[in-house]
Design a protein around this motif. Structure first.
Motif, PDB file in Angstrom:
ATOM      1  N   ALA A  86       0.838  -1.195   0.000  1.00 51.16           N
ATOM      2  CA  ALA A  86       0.000   0.000   0.000  1.00 51.16           C
ATOM      3  C   ALA A  86       0.871   1.241   0.000  1.00 51.16           C
ATOM      4  CB  ALA A  86      -0.925  -0.005   1.210  1.00 51.16           C
ATOM      5  N   ASP A  87       1.241   1.688  -1.194  1.00 52.84           N
ATOM      6  CA  ASP A  87       2.050   2.900  -1.324  1.00 52.84           C
ATOM      7  C   ASP A  87       3.288   2.855  -0.450  1.00 52.84           C
ATOM      8  OD1 ASP A  87       0.161   3.931  -3.109  1.00 52.84           O
ATOM      9  OD2 ASP A  87      -1.051   4.685  -1.463  1.00 52.84           O
ATOM     10  N   GLY A  88       3.958   1.702  -0.423  1.00 53.41           N
ATOM     11  CA  GLY A  88       5.187   1.566   0.336  1.00 53.41           C
ATOM     12  C   GLY A  88       4.989   1.250   1.805  1.00 53.41           C
ATOM     13  N   VAL A  89       3.761   1.075   2.252  1.00 49.03           N
ATOM     14  CA  VAL A  89       3.496   0.755   3.651  1.00 49.03           C
ATOM     15  C   VAL A  89       3.561  -0.749   3.835  1.00 49.03           C
ATOM     16  CG1 VAL A  89       1.765   0.859   5.474  1.00 49.03           C
ATOM     17  CG2 VAL A  89       2.056   2.799   3.929  1.00 49.03           C
ATOM     18  N   TYR A  90       4.265  -1.175   4.862  1.00 49.80           N
ATOM     19  CA  TYR A  90       4.376  -2.604   5.134  1.00 49.80           C
ATOM     20  C   TYR A  90       3.134  -3.109   5.835  1.00 49.80           C
ATOM     21  CZ  TYR A  90       9.276  -2.691   3.870  1.00 49.80           C
ATOM     22  OH  TYR A  90      10.439  -2.629   3.169  1.00 49.80           O
ATOM     23  N   ALA A  91       2.738  -4.317   5.501  1.00 52.11           N
ATOM     24  CA  ALA A  91       1.659  -4.986   6.220  1.00 52.11           C
ATOM     25  C   ALA A  91       2.211  -5.447   7.564  1.00 52.11           C
ATOM     26  CB  ALA A  91       1.171  -6.192   5.413  1.00 52.11           C
ATOM     27  N   GLU A  92       1.351  -5.941   8.400  1.00 48.98           N
ATOM     28  CA  GLU A  92       1.822  -6.483   9.668  1.00 48.98           C
ATOM     29  C   GLU A  92       2.806  -7.602   9.386  1.00 48.98           C
ATOM     30  OE1 GLU A  92       1.249  -5.502  12.846  1.00 48.98           O
ATOM     31  OE2 GLU A  92       0.313  -3.802  11.860  1.00 48.98           O
ATOM     32  N   ARG A 119      -9.060   5.294   0.968  1.00 51.61           N
ATOM     33  CA  ARG A 119      -8.437   6.495   0.398  1.00 51.61           C
ATOM     34  C   ARG A 119      -7.466   6.184  -0.734  1.00 51.61           C
ATOM     35  NH1 ARG A 119      -5.851   9.573   4.973  1.00 51.61           N
ATOM     36  NH2 ARG A 119      -5.589   7.495   5.828  1.00 51.61           N
ATOM     37  N   ARG A 120      -6.979   4.944  -0.820  1.00 53.35           N
ATOM     38  CA  ARG A 120      -6.086   4.578  -1.925  1.00 53.35           C
ATOM     39  C   ARG A 120      -6.762   4.770  -3.280  1.00 53.35           C
ATOM     40  NH1 ARG A 120      -5.502  -0.580   0.413  1.00 53.35           N
ATOM     41  NH2 ARG A 120      -4.509  -0.155   2.373  1.00 53.35           N
ATOM     42  N   ALA A 121      -8.086   4.667  -3.312  1.00 56.16           N
ATOM     43  CA  ALA A 121      -8.816   4.817  -4.572  1.00 56.16           C
ATOM     44  C   ALA A 121      -8.569   6.183  -5.206  1.00 56.16           C
ATOM     45  CB  ALA A 121     -10.307   4.604  -4.348  1.00 56.16           C
ATOM     46  N   ASP A 122      -8.250   7.185  -4.402  1.00 63.87           N
ATOM     47  CA  ASP A 122      -7.985   8.528  -4.925  1.00 63.87           C
ATOM     48  C   ASP A 122      -6.578   8.674  -5.485  1.00 63.87           C
ATOM     49  OD1 ASP A 122     -10.521   9.279  -4.083  1.00 63.87           O
ATOM     50  OD2 ASP A 122      -9.790   9.959  -2.122  1.00 63.87           O
ATOM     51  N   GLY A 130      -6.715   1.845 -18.852  1.00 67.26           N
ATOM     52  CA  GLY A 130      -7.691   2.295 -17.871  1.00 67.26           C
ATOM     53  C   GLY A 130      -7.646   1.556 -16.543  1.00 67.26           C
ATOM     54  N   VAL A 131      -6.662   0.680 -16.360  1.00 64.73           N
ATOM     55  CA  VAL A 131      -6.517  -0.020 -15.083  1.00 64.73           C
ATOM     56  C   VAL A 131      -5.889   0.947 -14.081  1.00 64.73           C
ATOM     57  CG1 VAL A 131      -5.415  -1.944 -13.871  1.00 64.73           C
ATOM     58  CG2 VAL A 131      -6.258  -2.261 -16.207  1.00 64.73           C
ATOM     59  N   GLY A 132      -6.485   1.066 -12.909  1.00 64.92           N
ATOM     60  CA  GLY A 132      -5.949   1.898 -11.839  1.00 64.92           C
ATOM     61  C   GLY A 132      -5.033   1.070 -10.960  1.00 64.92           C
ATOM     62  N   TRP A 133      -3.729   1.384 -10.937  1.00 67.22           N
ATOM     63  CA  TRP A 133      -2.724   0.578 -10.236  1.00 67.22           C
ATOM     64  C   TRP A 133      -2.364   1.159  -8.883  1.00 67.22           C
ATOM     65  CZ3 TRP A 133      -0.933  -4.102 -11.541  1.00 67.22           C
ATOM     66  CH2 TRP A 133      -1.229  -4.562 -12.829  1.00 67.22           C
ATOM     67  N   TRP A 134      -2.039   0.253  -7.960  1.00 74.38           N
ATOM     68  CA  TRP A 134      -1.481   0.621  -6.672  1.00 74.38           C
ATOM     69  C   TRP A 134      -0.528  -0.476  -6.245  1.00 74.38           C
ATOM     70  CZ3 TRP A 134      -2.823  -1.711  -1.742  1.00 74.38           C
ATOM     71  CH2 TRP A 134      -3.757  -2.745  -1.827  1.00 74.38           C
TER      72      TRP A 134
END
Length: 141
Positions: A86-92, A119-122, A130-134
């Motif tokens: 998630a935008d460079g955030v580590y999971a647990e 909020r990642r959708a923004d 047209g694919v929205g990547w994260w």
């Protein structure tokens, strides 16, 4: 919700003769999204997926119900033993050492793909289709 594209991706992943860590992680994710988990898996339609060859991880393209396609590039980064998605955030962190490919795939299925974007959708990065990547850079745009 599993469909023909999802089933075909699982069959193709199962047919890989010498699967890499990334192949096994992708297969685990696809199976978990087919079989279910503790999150919103029934609302997900998997469109595509492929293992990464430059690092341990995979990409999956999916949609929520009839929504626009979303792409996630999930990769196991460094020695922290936790997925980054998630935008460079580590999971647990996983307990113990680095997760197995299967543990990583299950984690991504349950707590990245099958969870609402919020909020990642923004902040999705749109590609030419047209694919929205994260997820973990570099995103396939």
């Amino acid at each position: 919700m599993p469909g023909p594209e999802h089933d075909a991706l699982i069959a193709a992943a199962e047919a890989v003769p010498s699967p890499t860590w990334s192949d096994r992680a992708l297969l685990a994710c696809l199976r978990k999204l087919r079989d279910g988990g503790p999150t919103e898996w029934r609302s997900i339609t998997v469109r595509d997926g492929w293992p990464l060859r430059d690092t341990e991880g995979f990409c999956v393209v999916y949609s929520w119900s009839e929504g626009d396609p979303i792409g996630l590039r999930a990769a196991l980064e460094g020695s922290r033993g936790a997925p980054v998605y998630a935008d460079g955030v580590y999971a647990e962190p996983f307990s113990g050492d680095e997760p197995t490919a299967e543990q990583f795939g299950w984690e991504i299925a349950d707590f990245a793909v099958a969870e609402p974007l919020g909020r990642r959708a923004d902040h999705l990065v749109r590609d030419g289709d047209g694919v929205g990547w994260w997820g973990v850079a570099p995103l396939p745009v």
